[in-house]
Design a protein around this motif. Structure first.
Motif, PDB file in Angstrom:
ATOM      1  N   SER A  43      -2.230  -2.560  -6.538  1.00 44.01           N
ATOM      2  CA  SER A  43      -2.827  -3.144  -7.740  1.00 44.01           C
ATOM      3  C   SER A  43      -2.840  -2.099  -8.840  1.00 44.01           C
ATOM      4  O   SER A  43      -3.613  -1.135  -8.774  1.00 44.01           O
ATOM      5  CB  SER A  43      -4.263  -3.605  -7.442  1.00 44.01           C
ATOM      6  OG  SER A  43      -4.923  -4.006  -8.633  1.00 44.01           O
ATOM      7  N   SER A  90      -7.159  -4.120 -14.099  1.00 44.91           N
ATOM      8  CA  SER A  90      -6.305  -4.457 -12.962  1.00 44.91           C
ATOM      9  C   SER A  90      -5.146  -5.341 -13.429  1.00 44.91           C
ATOM     10  O   SER A  90      -5.368  -6.343 -14.107  1.00 44.91           O
ATOM     11  CB  SER A  90      -7.117  -5.192 -11.888  1.00 44.91           C
ATOM     12  OG  SER A  90      -8.141  -4.368 -11.390  1.00 44.91           O
ATOM     13  N   LEU A 101      -6.156   0.370  -2.964  1.00 47.47           N
ATOM     14  CA  LEU A 101      -5.573  -0.678  -3.809  1.00 47.47           C
ATOM     15  C   LEU A 101      -4.318  -0.183  -4.514  1.00 47.47           C
ATOM     16  O   LEU A 101      -4.112  -0.406  -5.708  1.00 47.47           O
ATOM     17  CB  LEU A 101      -6.598  -1.194  -4.831  1.00 47.47           C
ATOM     18  CG  LEU A 101      -7.775  -2.001  -4.273  1.00 47.47           C
ATOM     19  CD1 LEU A 101      -8.736  -2.395  -5.375  1.00 47.47           C
ATOM     20  CD2 LEU A 101      -7.302  -3.234  -3.512  1.00 47.47           C
ATOM     21  N   GLN A 111     -13.782 -10.799  -1.228  1.00 47.60           N
ATOM     22  CA  GLN A 111     -12.855  -9.739  -0.818  1.00 47.60           C
ATOM     23  C   GLN A 111     -13.429  -8.959   0.359  1.00 47.60           C
ATOM     24  O   GLN A 111     -12.749  -8.708   1.361  1.00 47.60           O
ATOM     25  CB  GLN A 111     -12.602  -8.785  -1.999  1.00 47.60           C
ATOM     26  CG  GLN A 111     -11.794  -9.375  -3.121  1.00 47.60           C
ATOM     27  CD  GLN A 111     -11.715  -8.446  -4.332  1.00 47.60           C
ATOM     28  OE1 GLN A 111     -12.603  -7.615  -4.551  1.00 47.60           O
ATOM     29  NE2 GLN A 111     -10.655  -8.567  -5.108  1.00 47.60           N
ATOM     30  N   MET A 135      -5.908  -9.315  -6.653  1.00 46.76           N
ATOM     31  CA  MET A 135      -6.524  -8.824  -7.888  1.00 46.76           C
ATOM     32  C   MET A 135      -5.890  -9.491  -9.102  1.00 46.76           C
ATOM     33  O   MET A 135      -6.568  -9.785 -10.091  1.00 46.76           O
ATOM     34  CB  MET A 135      -6.378  -7.307  -7.989  1.00 46.76           C
ATOM     35  CG  MET A 135      -7.082  -6.526  -6.906  1.00 46.76           C
ATOM     36  SD  MET A 135      -8.882  -6.546  -7.041  1.00 46.76           S
ATOM     37  CE  MET A 135      -9.112  -5.486  -8.462  1.00 46.76           C
ATOM     38  N   ALA A 188      -4.931  -6.462  -2.666  1.00 47.52           N
ATOM     39  CA  ALA A 188      -4.362  -5.887  -3.886  1.00 47.52           C
ATOM     40  C   ALA A 188      -3.661  -6.944  -4.726  1.00 47.52           C
ATOM     41  O   ALA A 188      -3.860  -7.018  -5.945  1.00 47.52           O
ATOM     42  CB  ALA A 188      -3.392  -4.756  -3.536  1.00 47.52           C
ATOM     43  N   ASP A 207       0.829  -1.204   0.000  1.00 49.75           N
ATOM     44  CA  ASP A 207       0.000   0.000   0.000  1.00 49.75           C
ATOM     45  C   ASP A 207       0.863   1.254   0.000  1.00 49.75           C
ATOM     46  O   ASP A 207       0.563   2.222  -0.707  1.00 49.75           O
ATOM     47  CB  ASP A 207      -0.920  -0.022   1.221  1.00 49.75           C
ATOM     48  CG  ASP A 207      -1.792   1.215   1.318  1.00 49.75           C
ATOM     49  OD1 ASP A 207      -2.603   1.441   0.405  1.00 49.75           O
ATOM     50  OD2 ASP A 207      -1.645   1.968   2.307  1.00 49.75           O
ATOM     51  N   ASP A 257      -9.276   0.421   0.394  1.00 46.66           N
ATOM     52  CA  ASP A 257      -9.205  -0.677  -0.567  1.00 46.66           C
ATOM     53  C   ASP A 257     -10.589  -1.182  -0.949  1.00 46.66           C
ATOM     54  O   ASP A 257     -10.821  -1.581  -2.098  1.00 46.66           O
ATOM     55  CB  ASP A 257      -8.382  -1.832   0.014  1.00 46.66           C
ATOM     56  CG  ASP A 257      -6.887  -1.546   0.067  1.00 46.66           C
ATOM     57  OD1 ASP A 257      -6.437  -0.553  -0.543  1.00 46.66           O
ATOM     58  OD2 ASP A 257      -6.160  -2.321   0.729  1.00 46.66           O
TER      59      ASP A 257
END
Length: 546
Positions: free
Chosen positions: A253, A195, A250, A292, A123, A120, A59, A417
């Motif tokens: 990601s 993504s 996120l 999620q 994804m 993340a 992050d 997120d």
């Protein structure tokens, strides 16, 4: 490991009282209780030891574009490889492609641990798994063998490419085109919101992409393609990274915009049936999205409960301060957080076991009934699982007070997120419209009727107070469904009430599952506290539909 072990224990206890799991075990005797527990506990340990340590680091480090390519956080590479080497990506993929051929139920359960650890990174892994299922279903055998095997092994990865500028949810307005020439199909256009559309984790990226192959209006002119980002020799295939988005959350990601310039493509399935075929991938990603939210909600509950036991404040002024968990309002907040989270977990198990049973059922009425139930429940789980991923961490921050608002605790990251989860893979509004127009109006409420039957079977044998609330909810929903079905003569009025209708239906589903949860030692008190709250919510939303 304590929190992840608690997560595993709660999941296994609830799995044991899910009616569909007992039926599935009769079909799959290899998935006995001991085997299931071993898999679930290993997933919890892997998520706690390998995946969770990445979350805060990714992050804060984020992703960057260097020399035209996306560079992901350094901590990802080893974890990505460990995840695929351990076989987690291929849990429910056929053994012919290197998978484990386990039930979807066990994959979905284990997925909540990994999402909790680092949503993340998941994804990327989740999209590759969904693409593997898609390719196994619709690609030519030689393409499926090559790509699915490499996806499961983690050598290659995949994305879903739908959205374009001015054509996000309105898929029928997509303008990316596919032209067939002497050397096959070539794709030209721009795709956004992808993504892991570009990254440095695998050798190749395959884009599962919708493009227009005819002048047929709307979605009828769309076909589905696999577009590798590079050829087998490593040379480029006309796919260019334009940018990555700067997002609220996120950060680990990369959300990419890609340009396709005469990129070579492989047609998947039938020309002109791109969107229906792509739902083999979309449905799995919607199930993942609800998971999620469930993963983050579970983590937030564990944090808030532990903090409330440890934090001491208030009580008699002439005595030491007491744990805030003893304060009635904190107890109320914790019970509602836990109750809503465990209801989402029960919904995941109900849907996943139903989907597994449908795949094992012979073609005909039995399979159609199971598919109707899962089709009805999926938009609800996608949306309200996603909402829980935001609302439960938000509630946990309230329990922690000022410290919950700081980066010393992960709750603020969970909220950042999770906020997008009710947007991607179909917004809240789209799920509500789908529920009303397709599941009620077009399908004549078949899925709802079957859910009402399931609910009655459990509610009618419950304790007196629980039975009374459950039976009242069933009666109320039957009347509401009849009212909403009649509104198809005035579609605009019906659509204006679609969101309230969806929330009323979720309140009913929640009551049904809360009654089930009263049989769980870990969830009983929270479920009992939620039942009158849910009954009031059902009445409120039903009133808004009038």
């Amino acid at each position: 490991m304590a929190d992840f072990q608690n997560h595993a224990d709660r999941t296994l206890e609830l799995l044991a009282i899910t009616p569909g799991w007992a039926k599935l075990q009769q079909i799959r005797p290899d998935c006995d209780d001991a085997t299931a527990a071993a898999i679930v506990e290993e997933a919890a340990a892997f998520a706690e030891g390998i995946i969770a340590p990445l979350n805060v680091v990714a992050d804060r480090e984020g992703c960057a574009v260097i020399n035209g390519r996306v560079v992901t956080p350094d901590v990802y590479k080893a974890a990505f490889r460990q995840y695929t080497d351990a076989g987690w990506l291929g849990m429910d993929i056929d053994e012919a492609y290197g998978g484990m051929n386990l039930p979807l139920t066990l994959q979905a359960v284990c997925g909540t641990f990994f999402e909790r650890g680092c949503v993340a990174l998941m994804m990327a892994l989740g999209a590759s798994r969904a693409a593997a299922h898609l390719l196994a279903e619709v690609a030519q055998p030689v393409i499926a063998e090559e790509w699915v095997s490499n996806l499961v092994a983690g050598h290659w990865s995949a994305t879903i490419c739908i959205s374009e500028p001015e054509a996000g949810s309105d898929v029928g307005r997509l303008r990316t085109v596919a032209r067939r020439g002497k050397d096959g199909w070539r794709i030209t256009g721009q795709k956004i919101w992808i993504s892991f559309g570009d990254h440095d984790l695998t050798q190749r990226i395959g884009h599962c992409l919708l493009a227009r192959t005819s002048n047929q209006p709307g979605t009828r002119g769309l076909s589905l393609f696999l577009v590798p980002d590079r050829h087998a020799d490593g040379s480029g295939n006309g796919v260019t990274l334009e940018r990555i988005e700067e997002k609220m959350g996120l950060h680990g990601s990369p959300t990419c915009a890609l340009r396709f310039e005469a990129a070579q493509a492989i047609l998947l399935g039938e020309e002109g049936r791109g969107l229906p075929q792509l739902f083999a991938m979309i449905e799995r990603m919607r199930l993942q999205t609800g998971g999620q939210g469930l993963g983050l909600a579970t983590a937030a509950c564990d944090i808030a409960e532990a903090y409330a036991l440890d934090r001491r404040q208030g009580g008699a002024p002439d005595k030491p301060p007491v744990a805030i968990s003893t304060h009635p309002d904190i107890q109320r907040q914790l019970a509602q957080m836990r109750g809503r989270t465990e209801i989402v977990r029960a919904a995941l198990l109900e849907i996943a076991t139903t989907m597994d049973l449908a795949r094992h059922a012979p073609s005909g009425p039995a399979r159609h009934a199971l598919e109707s139930v899962s089709g009805f429940l999926l938009p609800l789980f996608k949306n309200f699982g996603a909402e829980a991923g935001f609302s439960i961490p938000n509630a946990a921050i309230q329990v922690l007070g000022g410290v919950g608002y700081t980066k010393d605790w992960p709750l603020e990251q969970y909220m950042r997120d999770a906020r997008v989860m009710t947007i991607y893979e179909g917004t809240t509004g789209i799920q509500a419209i789908d529920l009303l127009t397709r599941r009620i109006w077009r399908d004549q409420s078949v899925g709802l009727a079957l859910c009402l039957e399931r609910a009655w079977e459990e509610v009618s044998t419950a304790a007196d107070t629980h039975r009374e609330i459950g039976l009242a909810a069933i009666a109320q929903v039957k009347e509401l469904a009849h009212h909403m079905d009649a509104m198809k003569v005035d579609p605009e009025a019906g659509l204006a009430r679609a969101d309230s209708f969806m929330r009323a239906i979720w309140s009913f589903i929640s009551i049904w599952l809360a009654v089930r949860l009263t049989r769980s030692a870990a969830a009983r008190s929270a479920a009992e506290a939620m039942l009158p709250v849910l009954a009031a919510e059902l009445t409120m939303y039903a009133t808004l539909c009038r």
